[in-house]
Scaffold this active site. Sequence first.
Site, mmCIF file in Angstrom:
data_model
loop_
_atom_site.group_PDB
_atom_site.id
_atom_site.type_symbol
_atom_site.label_atom_id
_atom_site.label_comp_id
_atom_site.label_asym_id
_atom_site.label_seq_id
_atom_site.Cartn_x
_atom_site.Cartn_y
_atom_site.Cartn_z
ATOM 1 N N CYS A 169 7.947 3.829 11.460
ATOM 2 C CA CYS A 169 6.704 3.748 12.245
ATOM 3 C C CYS A 169 6.965 4.185 13.684
ATOM 4 O O CYS A 169 7.956 3.764 14.296
ATOM 5 C CB CYS A 169 6.217 2.297 12.207
ATOM 6 S SG CYS A 169 4.921 1.891 13.369
ATOM 7 N N SER A 213 -6.760 1.360 -19.413
ATOM 8 C CA SER A 213 -6.230 0.472 -20.462
ATOM 9 C C SER A 213 -6.774 -0.937 -20.276
ATOM 10 O O SER A 213 -6.588 -1.802 -21.118
ATOM 11 C CB SER A 213 -4.701 0.429 -20.394
ATOM 12 O OG SER A 213 -4.293 0.025 -19.083
ATOM 13 N N ASP A 220 -5.229 8.640 -6.527
ATOM 14 C CA ASP A 220 -5.271 10.076 -6.210
ATOM 15 C C ASP A 220 -6.610 10.422 -5.557
ATOM 16 O O ASP A 220 -7.479 9.559 -5.422
ATOM 17 C CB ASP A 220 -5.021 10.918 -7.492
ATOM 18 C CG ASP A 220 -6.125 10.767 -8.551
ATOM 19 O OD1 ASP A 220 -5.799 10.526 -9.730
ATOM 20 O OD2 ASP A 220 -7.313 10.891 -8.196
ATOM 21 N N HIS A 270 -7.578 0.324 -5.601
ATOM 22 C CA HIS A 270 -6.123 0.175 -5.457
ATOM 23 C C HIS A 270 -5.541 1.064 -4.379
ATOM 24 O O HIS A 270 -4.359 1.403 -4.408
ATOM 25 C CB HIS A 270 -5.449 0.454 -6.813
ATOM 26 C CG HIS A 270 -5.842 -0.539 -7.871
ATOM 27 N ND1 HIS A 270 -5.805 -0.245 -9.217
ATOM 28 C CD2 HIS A 270 -6.316 -1.809 -7.783
ATOM 29 C CE1 HIS A 270 -6.217 -1.304 -9.905
ATOM 30 N NE2 HIS A 270 -6.546 -2.267 -9.056
HETATM 31 C C1 BV8 Z 1 -4.177 -9.438 -7.122
HETATM 32 C C2 BV8 Z 1 -1.613 0.967 -7.272
HETATM 33 C C3 BV8 Z 1 -4.234 -11.499 -5.948
HETATM 34 C C4 BV8 Z 1 -0.137 1.164 -7.321
HETATM 35 C C5 BV8 Z 1 -2.144 -0.570 -9.093
HETATM 36 C C6 BV8 Z 1 -6.076 -12.240 -12.866
HETATM 37 C C7 BV8 Z 1 -6.807 -12.143 -11.672
HETATM 38 C C8 BV8 Z 1 -6.212 -11.560 -10.552
HETATM 39 C C9 BV8 Z 1 -4.889 -11.058 -10.626
HETATM 40 C C10 BV8 Z 1 -4.190 -11.153 -11.814
HETATM 41 C C11 BV8 Z 1 -4.777 -11.737 -12.919
HETATM 42 N N1 BV8 Z 1 -3.867 -11.688 -13.936
HETATM 43 C C12 BV8 Z 1 -2.747 -11.068 -13.506
HETATM 44 C C13 BV8 Z 1 -2.900 -10.758 -12.214
HETATM 45 C C14 BV8 Z 1 -1.880 -10.101 -11.391
HETATM 46 C C15 BV8 Z 1 -1.965 -8.583 -11.418
HETATM 47 C C16 BV8 Z 1 -2.240 -8.010 -12.778
HETATM 48 O O1 BV8 Z 1 -3.345 -7.595 -13.082
HETATM 49 N N2 BV8 Z 1 -1.235 -7.940 -13.627
HETATM 50 C C17 BV8 Z 1 -1.438 -7.357 -14.933
HETATM 51 C C18 BV8 Z 1 -0.373 -6.319 -15.207
HETATM 52 C C19 BV8 Z 1 -1.480 -8.459 -15.936
HETATM 53 N N3 BV8 Z 1 -2.985 -8.123 -10.494
HETATM 54 C C20 BV8 Z 1 -2.639 -7.952 -9.205
HETATM 55 O O2 BV8 Z 1 -1.554 -8.242 -8.763
HETATM 56 C C21 BV8 Z 1 -3.713 -7.407 -8.277
HETATM 57 N N4 BV8 Z 1 -3.732 -8.213 -7.098
HETATM 58 O O3 BV8 Z 1 -4.724 -9.926 -8.047
HETATM 59 O O4 BV8 Z 1 -3.919 -10.112 -5.964
HETATM 60 C C22 BV8 Z 1 -4.274 -11.874 -4.530
HETATM 61 C C23 BV8 Z 1 -5.466 -12.341 -3.994
HETATM 62 C C24 BV8 Z 1 -5.494 -12.722 -2.671
HETATM 63 C C25 BV8 Z 1 -4.347 -12.608 -1.863
HETATM 64 C C26 BV8 Z 1 -3.167 -12.093 -2.412
HETATM 65 C C27 BV8 Z 1 -3.116 -11.725 -3.749
HETATM 66 C C28 BV8 Z 1 -3.360 -5.994 -7.810
HETATM 67 C C29 BV8 Z 1 -3.399 -5.026 -8.935
HETATM 68 C C30 BV8 Z 1 -3.267 -3.593 -8.393
HETATM 69 C C31 BV8 Z 1 -1.939 -2.996 -8.813
HETATM 70 N N5 BV8 Z 1 -1.855 -1.607 -8.358
HETATM 71 N N6 BV8 Z 1 -2.098 0.683 -8.606
HETATM 72 C C32 BV8 Z 1 0.236 2.472 -7.972
HETATM 73 O O5 BV8 Z 1 -0.634 3.218 -8.461
HETATM 74 O O6 BV8 Z 1 1.449 2.716 -7.990
HETATM 75 S S1 BV8 Z 1 -2.651 -0.774 -10.674
HETATM 76 C C33 BV8 Z 1 -2.299 0.573 -11.618
HETATM 77 O O7 BV8 Z 1 -2.720 0.231 -12.933
HETATM 78 C C34 BV8 Z 1 -3.053 1.852 -11.313
HETATM 79 O O8 BV8 Z 1 -3.898 1.786 -10.208
HETATM 80 C C35 BV8 Z 1 -3.884 2.066 -12.558
HETATM 81 O O9 BV8 Z 1 -5.105 2.626 -12.302
HETATM 82 C C36 BV8 Z 1 -4.046 0.677 -12.986
HETATM 83 C C37 BV8 Z 1 -4.617 0.410 -14.317
HETATM 84 O O10 BV8 Z 1 -3.999 1.239 -15.221
HETATM 85 P P1 BV8 Z 1 -4.941 2.363 -15.897
HETATM 86 O O11 BV8 Z 1 -5.693 3.071 -14.832
HETATM 87 O O12 BV8 Z 1 -5.740 1.720 -16.959
HETATM 88 O O13 BV8 Z 1 -3.854 3.329 -16.415
HETATM 89 P P2 BV8 Z 1 -2.960 3.139 -17.705
HETATM 90 O O14 BV8 Z 1 -1.836 4.098 -17.602
HETATM 91 O O15 BV8 Z 1 -2.673 1.684 -17.919
HETATM 92 O O16 BV8 Z 1 -3.940 3.573 -18.909
HETATM 93 C C38 BV8 Z 1 -4.425 4.898 -18.976
HETATM 94 C C39 BV8 Z 1 -5.534 4.900 -19.991
HETATM 95 O O17 BV8 Z 1 -6.065 6.216 -20.059
HETATM 96 C C40 BV8 Z 1 -5.055 4.546 -21.398
HETATM 97 O O18 BV8 Z 1 -5.978 3.645 -21.993
HETATM 98 C C41 BV8 Z 1 -5.086 5.889 -22.131
HETATM 99 O O19 BV8 Z 1 -5.399 5.746 -23.505
HETATM 100 C C42 BV8 Z 1 -6.204 6.588 -21.404
HETATM 101 N N7 BV8 Z 1 -6.152 8.063 -21.444
HETATM 102 C C43 BV8 Z 1 -5.064 8.866 -21.565
HETATM 103 N N8 BV8 Z 1 -5.469 10.166 -21.545
HETATM 104 C C44 BV8 Z 1 -6.818 10.165 -21.405
HETATM 105 C C45 BV8 Z 1 -7.256 8.833 -21.334
HETATM 106 N N9 BV8 Z 1 -8.551 8.502 -21.188
HETATM 107 C C46 BV8 Z 1 -9.453 9.508 -21.122
HETATM 108 N N10 BV8 Z 1 -9.101 10.813 -21.180
HETATM 109 C C47 BV8 Z 1 -7.802 11.174 -21.322
HETATM 110 N N11 BV8 Z 1 -7.472 12.489 -21.386
HETATM 111 ZN ZN ZN Z 2 4.718 -0.357 12.799
#
Ligand code: BV8
Ligand code: ZN
Length: 247
Positions: A154, A196, A105, A120
């Site tokens: 596009c 998280s 956002d 991201h």
């Molecule tokens: C990649 C965009 C490789 C889309 C998002 C190890 C190393 C590298 C990669 C990996 C790895 N292990 C696994 C992977 C693969 C994967 C991954 O991480 N999987 C996970 C699920 C295990 N990672 C990837 O695929 C990444 N890419 O590594 O590529 C590569 C390299 C070279 C060439 C090719 C490939 C890409 C990851 C990006 C994914 N896209 N977002 C969209 O938004 O639709 S991630 C998505 O999750 C959001 O961006 C979000 O920000 C992010 C993390 O979640 P949080 O922000 O933490 O949000 P969540 O809802 O989980 O939690 C909210 C928190 O807020 C909670 O804790 C809650 O308690 C708290 N909260 C609630 N209210 C409040 C509050 N806190 C404060 N105040 C409040 N009021």
């Molecule tokens: Zn195009």
Amino acid sequence: MTDIPAAAKQAVRQARHLVVFTGAGVSAESGVHTFRDALTGLWARFDPMQLATPEAFLRDPALVWGWYEWRRQLLLGVEPNPAHRAIAGLQQTLPRVTLITQNVDDLHERAGSRDVLHLHGSIFAPRCFDCGRPHEFAGAPAMASEQALEPPRCSSCNGRVRPGVVWFGEALPEGALDAAFAAAGDCDCLLSIGTSGVVQPAAMIPDLAARRGATVIHVNPEPISVGRANEYSLQGPAGQILPLLLT
Ligand code: BV8
Ligand code: ZN
């Protein structure tokens, strides 16, 4: 009311270089679903891993594009909250602040923060899936409710337009990631707000700072387990905690 340890307040106030690292939780009090809560209605039966991927988009472009347009529509109707504003205020008062966000956002920017590192991508920067040409949104989403929606085409190659976010399995923007890791390695204090901590490689950032000896302060309504003397977990909503921590 959460009490803020004096040592945590002091670490922020005296920071030579402060890193602020945010996740979806920092936007929660603006009324924006956190990432895992953004799956309701039509998308309730999906896991983010099944929607936020290039494969999902190719398999069902209208389902995935509809999810992002629904989220974009919601974002057009919300405002930055006290957490975004407290963070923006830091850039006026501290010598050096690096703001790194996992969020797609624009609420940090709308609160006045500058030079935000978006690891991201942005929901407001669509581009052609095939040739990468940036696509201009024609105003607000053409939708009133949660529904599948065919993505536009596009104007140059007629490929499908995709959201400008980083999907699972896609590489993060190199410049932003390098700058984020460099800042985490250099800073003397890091605030980790509303995440998280499960998505990699972004989730490594707080730990990298802590290992380099920075004071790391987690802000989250959920307790965050901290393992080091220089780590704090401040339990509560960011919109309430940050104004207390930062003033
Ligand atoms: C990649 C965009 C490789 C889309 C998002 C190890 C190393 C590298 C990669 C990996 C790895 N292990 C696994 C992977 C693969 C994967 C991954 O991480 N999987 C996970 C699920 C295990 N990672 C990837 O695929 C990444 N890419 O590594 O590529 C590569 C390299 C070279 C060439 C090719 C490939 C890409 C990851 C990006 C994914 N896209 N977002 C969209 O938004 O639709 S991630 C998505 O999750 C959001 O961006 C979000 O920000 C992010 C993390 O979640 P949080 O922000 O933490 O949000 P969540 O809802 O989980 O939690 C909210 C928190 O807020 C909670 O804790 C809650 O308690 C708290 N909260 C609630 N209210 C409040 C509050 N806190 C404060 N105040 C409040 N009021
Ligand atoms: Zn195009």
